[in-house]
Scaffold this motif. Structure first.
Motif, PDB file in Angstrom:
ATOM      1  N   ALA A  29      52.146  40.229  -3.308  1.00 45.87           N
ATOM      2  CA  ALA A  29      50.823  40.863  -3.220  1.00 45.87           C
ATOM      3  C   ALA A  29      50.485  41.558  -4.533  1.00 45.87           C
ATOM      4  N   GLY A  30      51.463  42.225  -5.127  1.00 39.43           N
ATOM      5  CA  GLY A  30      51.237  42.910  -6.407  1.00 39.43           C
ATOM      6  C   GLY A  30      50.888  41.944  -7.513  1.00 39.43           C
ATOM      7  N   SER A  31      51.536  40.789  -7.564  1.00 38.00           N
ATOM      8  CA  SER A  31      51.240  39.817  -8.617  1.00 38.00           C
ATOM      9  C   SER A  31      49.865  39.188  -8.415  1.00 38.00           C
ATOM     10  N   VAL A  32      49.453  38.996  -7.171  1.00 36.04           N
ATOM     11  CA  VAL A  32      48.122  38.445  -6.900  1.00 36.04           C
ATOM     12  C   VAL A  32      47.043  39.436  -7.332  1.00 36.04           C
ATOM     13  N   LEU A  40      40.879  47.475  -8.019  1.00 39.00           N
ATOM     14  CA  LEU A  40      39.434  47.644  -7.834  1.00 39.00           C
ATOM     15  C   LEU A  40      38.711  46.306  -7.840  1.00 39.00           C
ATOM     16  N   ILE A  41      39.123  45.391  -8.709  1.00 34.93           N
ATOM     17  CA  ILE A  41      38.511  44.061  -8.761  1.00 34.93           C
ATOM     18  C   ILE A  41      38.840  43.299  -7.476  1.00 34.93           C
ATOM     19  N   ALA A  42      40.086  43.400  -7.006  1.00 34.64           N
ATOM     20  CA  ALA A  42      40.483  42.719  -5.768  1.00 34.64           C
ATOM     21  C   ALA A  42      39.680  43.256  -4.583  1.00 34.64           C
ATOM     22  N   LEU A  43      39.477  44.570  -4.521  1.00 35.50           N
ATOM     23  CA  LEU A  43      38.699  45.158  -3.433  1.00 35.50           C
ATOM     24  C   LEU A  43      37.234  44.717  -3.511  1.00 35.50           C
ATOM     25  N   LEU A  47      35.258  42.551  -0.657  1.00 34.26           N
ATOM     26  CA  LEU A  47      34.087  43.086   0.030  1.00 34.26           C
ATOM     27  C   LEU A  47      32.819  42.296  -0.255  1.00 34.26           C
ATOM     28  N   LEU A  48      32.761  41.607  -1.385  1.00 35.14           N
ATOM     29  CA  LEU A  48      31.563  40.841  -1.733  1.00 35.14           C
ATOM     30  C   LEU A  48      31.670  39.364  -1.389  1.00 35.14           C
TER      31      LEU A  48
END
Length: 65
Positions: A29-32, A40-43, A47-48
């Motif tokens: 998960a950390g590497s992804v 922040l980009i992953a969130l 969400l978008l």
């Protein structure tokens, strides 16, 4: 409650896919997350991207009820 229930499927899939080595889940998960640019980009992506893709997928569909 919806946020917690929404997490059941991905967490369950991660556990099922890594039954032999559950300690691998946080590393993967950390590497992804690092690969997409950070938490922040992953969130923001999560969400978008989900609602936007769903909107186009269901556009024009309606119920006669």
């Amino acid at each position: 409650m919806a946020v917690l229930l929404g997490g059941v499927a991905p967490v369950g899939a991660a556990v099922l896919m890594n039954l032999n080595d559950l300690s691998a889940i946080p590393h993967h998960a950390g590497s992804v997350v690092a690969g997409v640019g950070g938490p922040l980009i992953a969130l923001a992506y999560t969400l978008l991207a989900g609602p936007v893709a769903e909107e186009f997928g269901w556009r024009g569909t309606y119920s006669h009820a």
